[in-house]
Write an enzyme that holds these catalytic residues in place. Structure first.
Site, short mmCIF file in Angstrom:
data_model
loop_
_atom_site.label_atom_id
_atom_site.label_comp_id
_atom_site.label_asym_id
_atom_site.label_seq_id
_atom_site.Cartn_x
_atom_site.Cartn_y
_atom_site.Cartn_z
N CYS A 120 0.81 -1.22 0.00
CA CYS A 120 0.00 0.00 0.00
C CYS A 120 0.85 1.28 0.00
O CYS A 120 0.36 2.34 -0.36
CB CYS A 120 -0.93 0.00 1.21
N ALA A 121 2.09 1.19 0.41
CA ALA A 121 2.97 2.37 0.43
C ALA A 121 3.62 2.63 -0.93
O ALA A 121 4.27 3.65 -1.12
CB ALA A 121 4.05 2.20 1.49
#
Length: 362
Positions: free
Chosen positions: A144-145
């Site tokens: 997700c980063a």
């Protein structure tokens, strides 16, 4: 400072509403959990209305090997990734005229949901007329980063090479990692949250001669970035890689960790630029889930309105891993934002880690 001049998105063809997802999960998990109806409330509590997949729901009712799922990933990633790049370089909302493929110096390819060597960017370069000398920087495993990290790495590349024009292409086909025989609560939560998405951003250096392409009065320039890794947190989020593919690892403690850890991290970052959080006008947050957004608000003590755009993206598209922050950024960039407006980009991912970007419209 390097600026983001265009962002595009591609929406996969199959729309799945949350009611359909609940029925699918009930059929799959009912025999495994006595309290299945209580657990299914996670689908409603997540406030997701619909999501989009590259395959129809019936496809997921059958068993598929890791090879089959990964081949589906490669095929869809090349097709939809090519479309996202074309839309980004021809986006009439952001650009006065199309920017030629041949002028792109580097492609940062971000993904965590499939495997390919040669990487997807190389396969796309065989479909679109890029220069054969375009540099390829595939980045895998940031979850997700990854979208925020891709923008950060593109920023640093354009600092080193101020004449550069680079693309950040993020493709996450989370649905294709689905494990039909994984009857864990982590998988159930994953089924309630994750979706497919594709996005592309154009980042240009200070000396890249893009004045003739600029259509809007102001664009977000990236002032600085910060990557942070929390020690001894490998089990918070990620994949377990087994013979049949990727199995989701998703700790229930993520919202609590955010509440305790994020604010000191953000303050340390902003202090480097002699800024306070109160000076930030736009909060460009990856919406990992409704509880994650609530944890942002509680930890940073910001108005809930600052997460409205992130929440709307979550409602309409679900959690598309690294891609999601680019959907949020696109919607903010579509506004007529005046110069000297500040934005803070943030995303959290495996490691456990965070990526922060400070932006100013110029």
């Amino acid at each position: 400072m390097p600026a983001i001049l265009s962002v595009s998105e591609v929406i996969p063809p199959y729309e799945i509403n949350q009611k359909q997802a609940v029925e699918f999960a009930r059929d799959l998990f009912a025999d495994s959990f006595k309290d299945i109806e209580r657990l299914l409330k996670a689908f409603q509590n997540g406030q997701i209305d619909k999501r989009h997949f590259v395959k129809g729901l019936d496809w997921f009712k059958g068993n598929h090997t890791f090879e089959e799922k990964n081949n589906a990933y490669i095929e869809a990633a090349v097709t939809l990734g090519s479309e996202a790049i074309t839309k980004c370089l021809n986006n009439t909302h952001f650009l006065e005229k199309p920017l030629p493929y041949e002028e792109i110096d580097a492609i940062f390819f971000i993904s965590t949901t499939g495997l390919a060597t040669p990487s997807i960017d190389a396969r796309i370069m065989n479909q679109l007329p890029f220069s054969p000398h375009t540099k390829r920087i595939p980045i895998w495993g940031l979850g997700c980063a990854g979208g925020a990290a891709g923008l950060s790495r593109a920023f640093e590349y354009c600092l080193a090479f101020p004449e550069a024009k680079v693309l950040v292409l993020s493709i996450e086909l989370c649905s294709l990692t689905f494990q039909r025989n994984d009857l864990s609560k982590s998988n159930l939560i994953g089924v309630s949250l994750f979706a497919d998405g594709i996005a592309c951003a154009l980042v240009c250096g200070d000396s890249s001669n893009t004045k003739s392409y600029r259509k809007k009065a102001a664009y977000p320039s990236i002032i600085g970035t910060q990557s942070t890794l929390m020690p001894n947190s490998l089990d918070v989020m990620g994949w377990e890689i087994k013979n049949s593919g990727l199995y989701v690892v998703f700790s229930r403690d993520i919202p609590r960790i955010i509440e305790e850890w994020l604010k000191p991290n953000v303050n340390e970052f902003l202090d480097q630029y002699h800024m306070k959080l109160s000076q930030v006008d736009y909060f460009i947050a990856h919406p990992g889930g409704k509880k994650v957004l609530d944890a942002y608000v509680k930890s940073l003590d910001i108005p809930t309105s600052m997460t409205d755009i992130s929440l709307e993206v979550l409602k309409q598209f679900g959690n598309m891993s690294s891609v999601t922050i680019l959907y949020v950024l696109k919607r903010i960039m579509e506004k007529d934002i005046p110069k000297d407006t500040f934005g803070l980009g943030t995303a959290l991912g495996p490691g456990f880690s965070s990526e922060l970007l400070l932006m100013r419209w110029v």
